[in-house]
Design an enzyme around this catalytic site. Structure first.
Site, short mmCIF file in Angstrom:
data_model
loop_
_atom_site.label_atom_id
_atom_site.label_comp_id
_atom_site.label_asym_id
_atom_site.label_seq_id
_atom_site.Cartn_x
_atom_site.Cartn_y
_atom_site.Cartn_z
N GLY A 1 -18.22 100.40 -29.46
CA GLY A 1 -19.19 100.34 -30.55
C GLY A 1 -18.80 101.26 -31.71
O GLY A 1 -17.61 101.46 -32.00
N SER A 2 -19.80 101.83 -32.34
CA SER A 2 -19.56 102.60 -33.57
C SER A 2 -18.81 103.90 -33.36
O SER A 2 -18.37 104.52 -34.34
CB SER A 2 -20.90 102.87 -34.27
OG SER A 2 -21.45 101.67 -34.75
#
Length: 484
Positions: free
Chosen positions: A213-214
């Site tokens: 993810g981020s």
């Protein structure tokens, strides 16, 4: 001697020579194979004929041996088994062993040639088992385990200066002592664990690679700075909001529609976790440059041994421009273990230098004498990013914690930097997202710790899953324990 008798004599002599040759082959060339064959009962009898050496945490054993009335005189025991199972692994009289119990099995049972005294060698006697001293800090391990609680997830804490693994937690866990004794009880415990849908036997810290993810935006930011796309984290990125993926009509938006992501700086983009900025940067750099940076942190390396081998963390290749853009926000086919993301944070914390992660401090013989001492070892060429890039990223990560999405990691009296992540999964992103948090902390004396946490909590409501809400408190607990 008549002809028939001579033939019989020659035939008998040939049989005797063949038998002698076979015996020599079995007792000589093949002896070590048979001695090491796990199906040979003498192997287990020899291994468990005396107490095994121990695996140590903070100099204290977290394993032991208990006498039994069976042919196998001793069985393995574990102190706080579920807490340390991701570190020790198990050794079973029936199911064999894994992790440190397996890798250092010869040292622990005394069959390692380095442990033999001259008297042991002359008398063909097995030496007293040696010990394996780990790098684990009990306080850090316990803090991470308590903070994860009943959630499914994992956490790794590293000392950036040395690469020592201070904590390695995987939950739900299992008690290795439940299948280290009698056959019937072992079979039941093993079958129960194998049927558990939560897979407690999987070491999620090392062996489960999931979309980061981020948190992967740190890698993309590093690539942007290292390749001269921007000179600092405070330079505007000329990014649109929303962003149309290259050569498509697909529009990428940000989770927070009101976030100031248009033309944001890297600092602001990390603070608000702007998808549009990092997707655009990844596409602008191209997959080769992003891959080169990711690989300096350890991605695409299938031989990361701590000494237990970690699953390979993957930055994909062969992507088109739109896929490259999605890879820049830690989606598409990106995969990372918690260990890998802890390595990213570790390199940033230590001025860009990356040490190979290590779980073992030293090996000792039965008398406590050092057989082998392990020291810090650089990973790759030793530098993942320049000192300038590392300083820029540390500053931006501090903003994430002080003013952005990582406020759950704040610790009074410590400098803390972090990056949250929420990775989608399932068909059409139908599954509950994974929550990530990658961070570092430093105290006034300059001591540091780097932590990566992944929470894979399928029981949480989808709208309650966030790196700050689920993962940051775990990182905070481990960082506080490491630097207190």
């Amino acid at each position: 001697m008549n002809k028939s008798l001579r033939r019989v004599s020659v035939f008998c002599l040939a049989l005797i020579l063949a038998l002698m040759g076979w015996v020599t082959w079995i007792q000589g060339a093949k002896a070590s194979d048979y001695m090491g064959d796990p199906h040979n009962p003498r192997v287990a009898i020899g291994k468990y004929a005396a107490p095994l050496g121990n695996i140590l945490v903070d100099g204290e054993p977290v394993t032991g041996s208990a006498a039994t009335p069976s042919t196998l005189t001793y069985k393995r025991t574990y102190k706080d088994g579920p807490l340390y199972a991701p570190v020790t692994g198990f050794t079973s009289q029936i199911f064999g062993s894994n992790q440190l119990e397996s890798l250092y099995g010869d040292l622990l049972d005394g069959s390692d040639g380095r442990l033999q005294s001259p008297a042991d060698a002359v008398l063909h006697r097995r030496a007293k088992g040696g010990d394996v001293a780990t790098t684990i800090d009990a306080a850090v391990q316990k803090a991470g385990y308590r903070a994860l609680g009943g959630k499914k997830g994992a956490a790794v804490a590293l000392d950036p200066k040395t690469g020592r693994i201070l904590g390695m937690v995987s939950t739900p866990s299992y008690d290795p002592g439940k299948f280290a004794g009698s056959a019937t009880a072992d079979q039941k415990a093993w079958q129960a664990m194998a049927k558990d849908a939560d897979q407690p036997n999987v070491n999620r810290a090392l062996r489960q690679a999931l979309p980061p993810g981020s948190t992967f935006k740190l890698v993309v930011a590093a690539a942007a700075l290292e390749n001269g796309l921007y000179s600092s984290v405070d330079e505007p990125t000329d990014s649109p909001d929303p962003y149309t993926l290259p050569h498509t009509r697909t529009t990428l938006r940000n989770e927070n529609a009101s976030a100031p992501c248009k033309n944001a700086t890297l600092r602001t983009a990390l603070q608000y976790s702007c998808n549009t900025v990092f997707a655009k940067i990844a596409a602008q750099l191209g997959q080769d440059k992003v891959a080169a940076q990711a690989e300096k942190f350890g991605f695409n390396d299938g031989k990361v041994d701590v000494p237990v081998r970690a699953a390979k963390s993957v930055y994909p290749k062969g992507m088109d421009s739109a896929q490259t853009a999605l890879s820049g926000i830690g989606q598409f086919n990106d995969q990372a273990t918690p260990l890998q993301m802890a390595m990213v944070a570790s390199a940033i914390a230590d001025g860009g230098e990356l040490k190979s992660p290590q779980l073992v401090d030293k090996l000792t013989d039965g008398g406590g004498n050092t057989v082998r001492q392990y020291g810090p070892k650089t990973y790759g060429d030793g530098r993942a990013v320049s000192a300038h890039t590392a300083a820029q990223l540390r500053s931006a990560m501090q903003t994430v914690v002080d003013k952005g999405t990582g406020s759950g990691a704040k610790i009074g009296g410590l400098t803390v930097g972090g990056k949250t992540g929420t990775a989608q999964h399932g068909v059409d992103n139908s599954g509950t997202p994974y929550a990530w948090f990658v961070s570092y902390a430093q105290n006034g004396a300059g001591r540091q710790v780097a932590v990566a946490v992944m929470v894979e909590d399928g029981h949480a409501a989808r709208n309650e899953v966030s790196g700050n809400g689920l993962a940051a408190p775990v990182a905070r607990a481990m960082m506080k324990a490491a630097l207190s």
